[in-house]
Design an enzyme around this catalytic site. Structure first.
Site, PDB file in Angstrom:
ATOM      1  N   ASP A  14      40.464  42.321  43.752  1.00  0.00           N
ATOM      2  CA  ASP A  14      41.788  41.333  43.475  1.00  0.00           C
ATOM      3  C   ASP A  14      42.020  40.197  44.466  1.00  0.00           C
ATOM      4  O   ASP A  14      43.186  39.625  44.455  1.00  0.00           O
ATOM      5  CB  ASP A  14      43.201  42.031  42.918  1.00  0.00           C
ATOM      6  CG  ASP A  14      42.859  43.372  41.922  1.00  0.00           C
ATOM      7  OD1 ASP A  14      42.098  42.961  40.991  1.00  0.00           O
ATOM      8  OD2 ASP A  14      43.155  44.383  42.385  1.00  0.00           O
ATOM      9  N   HIS A  42      37.648  39.155  36.925  1.00  0.00           N
ATOM     10  CA  HIS A  42      38.124  38.083  37.654  1.00  0.00           C
ATOM     11  C   HIS A  42      38.846  37.168  36.815  1.00  0.00           C
ATOM     12  O   HIS A  42      38.686  37.037  35.452  1.00  0.00           O
ATOM     13  CB  HIS A  42      36.767  37.515  37.778  1.00  0.00           C
ATOM     14  CG  HIS A  42      35.711  38.003  38.835  1.00  0.00           C
ATOM     15  ND1 HIS A  42      36.315  38.759  39.812  1.00  0.00           N
ATOM     16  CD2 HIS A  42      34.470  38.032  38.900  1.00  0.00           C
ATOM     17  CE1 HIS A  42      35.352  39.140  40.661  1.00  0.00           C
ATOM     18  NE2 HIS A  42      34.383  38.726  40.064  1.00  0.00           N
TER      19      HIS A  42
END
Length: 416
Positions: A14, A42
């Site tokens: 992340d 994403h």
């Protein structure tokens, strides 16, 4: 002959890899995913529009890019088809390795059931079936994307697998699909995905031989690597730069520049060691400002301060040439900002990652915060304290920062 540049996350995932890849894509002919599955997520913002990608490479947002899902990825046909539906004209722009392993419905059911059985000792997986898919691969009982080209034969093989493991499925209270249901799904997958299935390794070899520009897009983060992460609270694949090569059939001599993506602070989803986690007001403030919610799971991320020990470790693991510092703007308005420079471990100060990371305590240094960096595109316009913070991170990590992100938008990026 050209080389393949690599983008890799160097924390617990992340980190903002999607934005960096999206920003760089315009300079590349090929953008490639090498590992993981739809547990990865994403997030990319373009002109105020949010795109959430799970399996498809970020180059899909650039019409000139050819996007490759490599042999190291575990592919859910169901998820991939749904994701493909967001885009037009993918023919000739998306290819899936015929050697990539399949992630099917029963894999996620196994994943969820096994996590439930573990109770408080659960790993904290995404429940997407990634671990069971890779387990089948390692056990040599898995099935590959290329088998979708013959749905009848694949259906028969899967039914045999289900029958052989009937007791296991019954124990986990998982209902085995009928041959008719399964075949209908496989035929649908075949009809939609067949034009995209090919030998992607040979395609990449040809691209490099012809001096095409190739970018490898990592998934998750180096601290989740199956070998080098916080085991057993890790993912089921290699998430470092060497794994990116393996997951696409490239050799070490074909690696170009390696860029490590790192947040200006730290986050983690799920269970496992996280030395710099802040469970107080600062951690909550970071979570709220940074909108720290998992793209794939919707789970709230644990938040804390920059861990320079972990970043220095992963920088060496990956052989980094440069850093891309993400979400610097999230720290706007903090009076003091902490950096973990070392750990206390068994009464000693250490600057390395022990195998039992859960037993360390962070040793912090504090720096003065700044007012605002949000949206700044010129390094010279950054507040002095922000510049000092960046310089200190570079010093502790042993790698220079090349990119600085100051908002979620694609163009709010400083290039040094």
């Amino acid at each position: 002959m050209s080389k393949a540049d690599i983008i890799v996350g160097i924390q617990w995932g992340d980190e903002g890899k999607g934005k960096v890849v999206d920003k760089l894509c315009e300079n590349y002919d090929f953008v490639c995913r090498s590992a993981g599955g739809h547990n990865a997520g994403h997030t990319i913002w373009v002109n105020g529009v949010r795109y959430a990608l799970h399996l498809m490479p970020s180059g899909v947002l650039h019409p000139r890019c050819i996007n490759i899902i490599g042999n190291g990825v575990v592919v859910s046909p169901e998820v991939l088809i749904a994701e493909m539906a967001q885009f037009e004209n993918l023919k000739g722009r998306l290819y899936i390795s015929d050697r990539a392993h399949l992630n099917l419905k029963h894999h996620s059911l196994i994943d969820i059931a096994k996590e439930k059985l573990k109770g408080k000792n659960a790993i904290g997986t995404t429940g997407k079936g990634i671990g069971p898919s890779y387990a089948d691969k390692i056990n040599r009982t898995g099935h590959r994307v290329g088998e979708l080209l013959e749905p009848q034969r694949l259906c028969e093989a899967l039914i045999k697998d289900f029958e052989a493991n009937k007791t296991f499925f019954e124990m986990l209270e998982i209902e085995i699909p009928s041959a008719e249901e399964l075949l209908a799904d496989l035929k649908r997958f075949n009809e939609i995905l067949t034009p995209y299935i090919t030998d992607t390794t040979r395609m990449l070899w040809k691209a490099l031989d012809e001096d095409k520009r190739v970018l490898l897009e990592g998934a998750q983060g180096s601290m989740l690597d199956i070998d080098h992460g916080t085991y057993p609270y890790v993912t089921s694949s290699s998430t470092i730069s060497a794994g990116a090569l393996t997951g696409l059939g490239l050799n070490p001599k074909e690696a170009g520049n390696i860029i490590g993506i790192v947040k200006a602070y730290a986050t983690r989803v799920g269970n496992g060691a996280f030395p710099t986690e802040d469970k107080g007001e600062d951690g909550e403030k970071i979570a709220q400002i940074g909108k720290e919610i998992g793209v794939s799971t919707g789970r709230k991320r644990r938040c804390g301060w920059f861990d320079a020990v972990a970043v220095r470790y992963t920088a060496r693991l990956n052989g980094l040439d440069a850093l891309s510092l993400m979400k610097l703007d999230v720290l706007d308005g903090f009076e003091k900002i902490k950096i973990c420079r070392a750990y206390e471990y068994k009464g000693m100060e250490i600057d390395y990652i022990p195998s039992d990371l859960e037993n360390v305590q962070p040793i912090y240094e504090e720096m003065d915060g700044w007012d605002k960096v949000f949206g700044i595109k010129d390094y010279d316009l950054l507040p002095e304290n922000a510049k000092k913070y960046i310089a200190r991170l570079e010093e502790l990590a042993g790698v220079k920062v090349k990119y600085i992100s100051t908002s979620p938008e694609r163009d709010d990026t400083i290039i040094l």
